[in-house]
Design an enzyme around this catalytic site. Structure first.
Site, PDB file in Angstrom:
ATOM      1  N   ARG A  53       1.146  -1.039   0.338  1.00 40.30           N
ATOM      2  CA  ARG A  53      -0.146   0.013  -0.039  1.00 40.30           C
ATOM      3  C   ARG A  53       0.751   1.437   0.105  1.00 40.30           C
ATOM      4  NH1 ARG A  53       2.344   2.120   3.717  1.00 40.30           N
ATOM      5  NH2 ARG A  53       0.991   3.589   3.897  1.00 40.30           N
ATOM      6  N   GLY A  54       0.714   2.156   0.199  1.00 38.04           N
ATOM      7  CA  GLY A  54       1.302   3.600  -0.123  1.00 38.04           C
ATOM      8  C   GLY A  54       1.256   4.315  -1.265  1.00 38.04           C
ATOM      9  N   ASP A 243      -1.678  10.735  -2.029  1.00 37.31           N
ATOM     10  CA  ASP A 243      -2.181  10.338  -3.026  1.00 37.31           C
ATOM     11  C   ASP A 243      -2.398  10.545  -4.285  1.00 37.31           C
ATOM     12  OD1 ASP A 243      -2.855   8.317  -0.209  1.00 37.31           O
ATOM     13  OD2 ASP A 243      -3.033   7.016  -2.037  1.00 37.31           O
ATOM     14  N   LYS A 254      -4.815  10.040   3.476  1.00 32.84           N
ATOM     15  CA  LYS A 254      -5.392   9.693   4.218  1.00 32.84           C
ATOM     16  C   LYS A 254      -6.345  10.114   5.032  1.00 32.84           C
ATOM     17  CE  LYS A 254      -5.503   5.860   4.539  1.00 32.84           C
ATOM     18  NZ  LYS A 254      -6.009   4.971   3.457  1.00 32.84           N
TER      19      LYS A 254
HETATM   20  O1  MRU Z   1      -4.590   2.967   2.105  1.00 30.22           O
HETATM   21  P1  MRU Z   1      -3.099   3.152   2.231  1.00 30.22           P
HETATM   22  O2  MRU Z   1      -2.043   2.661   3.267  1.00 30.22           O
HETATM   23  O3  MRU Z   1      -3.141   2.964   1.034  1.00 30.22           O
HETATM   24  O4  MRU Z   1      -2.943   5.202   2.379  1.00 30.22           O
HETATM   25  C1  MRU Z   1      -1.265   5.546   1.767  1.00 30.22           C
HETATM   26  C2  MRU Z   1      -1.172   6.974   2.220  1.00 30.22           C
HETATM   27  O5  MRU Z   1      -2.576   7.961   2.761  1.00 30.22           O
HETATM   28  C3  MRU Z   1       0.027   7.286   1.734  1.00 30.22           C
HETATM   29  O6  MRU Z   1      -0.023   9.139   2.955  1.00 30.22           O
HETATM   30  C4  MRU Z   1       0.466   8.323   0.487  1.00 30.22           C
HETATM   31  O7  MRU Z   1      -0.263   7.199  -0.415  1.00 30.22           O
HETATM   32  C5  MRU Z   1       1.640   8.662   0.697  1.00 30.22           C
HETATM   33  S1  MRU Z   1       3.115   7.183  -0.101  1.00 30.22           S
HETATM   34  C6  MRU Z   1       4.281   7.748   0.134  1.00 30.22           C
END
Ligand code: MRU
Length: 366
Positions: A53-54, A243, A254
């Site tokens: 994820r990320g 994202d 997030k």
């Molecule tokens: O739902 P996730 O864990 O994939 O969300 C991740 C985030 O919101 C991060 O802050 C974002 O992807 C930036 S990662 C460098």
């Protein structure tokens, strides 16, 4: 970055030269578990189930997913099918679509027998590029931290972060954490307030894990504590990841990021967003047009953790039958963002700011 002193990455090509290794992030922080992806279905599942994820890591995994698909069947039909299938796994992080569009442009013109090798080569390139991009975000963010640290006269600089925009969200370094690692490694005393990030707890499970293993001083806080700490003057700087950033500088990240931005604005705490170029969506102007992922209500109704006997368990936190809703991201309007930290430098969260760093987009934007 390191786990127990051992240099680690989130994704890699296995020694067999074709299957793909990942760190299973659903098992962290309690178990360091590695998995092997052998099919495009495995890659899609890893993205959907958040084993990876990320935003940047989702993009890299999707690129390897296309490579796995092309190894099995390099036909036009299989290529189109893999691109559509991978794209539908998660909607908000634009890096997924960015990587898939990149692969489509490169693979579609090739003869089918050339596609698998080209896809593996490009996936590896995207992974390496992500590492260097995140490193540069760190170097640029370090300058900002150095400036703000001057006012601290040797006292630790308190940085608040939300979710996990660390190396676990990328291939290495991270986006929001890269400036923090660079500052810590440069000897600047930093301390990180880690938002737990309900409902999935990426701050508690992943960011705290990363910082612990790198030796960066940090404190885990309940999501609701940030505003209070800002009022008390205990937060000098907020850095979060994203994202998707629109062409006008609105920031999807997030769920809960917006509330932190509001609190930071009210308390005059600088609020920065760290991102690579692949997170900018030049085709979307306003944050309201960003698709927001709605996840299972179960993530709100239950929490998972380790029991005192070491077993991992999931427990309900509200009465059976309680309705719940789970929007996974929110949008912070550009006006609440002090600045963006990118691999090319810092800019305001605005069309002008973004175009000052990415002037090659001017002709497209005109
Ligand atoms: O739902 P996730 O864990 O994939 O969300 C991740 C985030 O919101 C991060 O802050 C974002 O992807 C930036 S990662 C460098």
């Amino acid at each position: 970055m390191k786990i127990d002193g051992v240099p680690s990455r989130t994704i890699w090509l296995q020694p067999d030269g074709w299957s793909v290794g990942i760190l299973d992030q659903t098992a962290l922080p309690h178990v360091v578990k590695r998995l092997t992806l052998k099919t495009v279905e495995d890659a899609a599942h890893a993205i959907k189930a958040m084993q990876v994820r990320g935003a940047p890591l989702i993009g890299v995994t999707a690129a390897y997913g296309v490579a796995l698909a092309m190894r099995a069947d390099p036909s036009d039909t299989a290529l189109d099918g893999a691109l559509v299938f991978l794209a539908e796994q998660r909607p908000t992080a634009v890096n997924l679509r960015w990587a898939l569009n990149d692969l489509r442009e490169r693979l579609a013109p090739l003869a089918s027998k050339e596609r698998a090798a080209a896809a593996y080569a490009r996936a590896a390139e995207i992974a390496e590029d992500d590492i260097e991009t995140c490193r540069r975000i760190g170097v640029n963010g370090l300058r900002l931290i150095e400036e703000i640290a001057k006012n601290k006269r040797g006292e630790p600089l308190n940085i608040l972060t939300h979710c996990n925009a660390g190396w676990l969200a990328c291939v290495d370094w991270g986006t929001a954490t890269s400036p923090i690692y660079h500052a810590h490694d440069a000897g600047i005393p930093v301390h990180v307030w880690v938002d737990e990030t309900r409902p999935r707890g990426q701050g508690a499970a992943l960011t705290a894990f990363e910082l612990l293993h790198h030796g960066v001083p940090h404190t885990l806080i309940a999501d609701n504590a940030g505003g209070h700490l800002m009022q008390k003057g205990d937060v000098d700087l907020v850095i979060v990841g994203t994202d998707r950033v629109t062409a006008c500088g609105d920031v999807a990240n997030k769920i809960g990021t917006y509330l932190k931005a509001l609190a930071a604005h009210d308390n005059r705490v600088p609020f920065y967003v760290a991102l690579p170029y692949s997170t900018i969506d030049w085709n979307v102007e306003q944050g309201a047009d960003i698709p927001i992922e709605e996840r299972s209500a179960d993530e709100v109704l239950r929490v998972a953790g380790r029991l005192s006997d070491g077993a991992i368990a999931t427990v309900a936190i509200s009465a059976e039958g309680t309705p719940a809703r789970n929007p996974a991201f929110d949008v912070t309007p550009a006006r609440l963002v002090t600045g963006l930290i990118t691999e090319r430098g810092l800019c305001t969260a605005s069309r002008e700011g973004l175009l000052s760093l990415y002037p090659e987009r001017k002709s497209v934007a005109a």
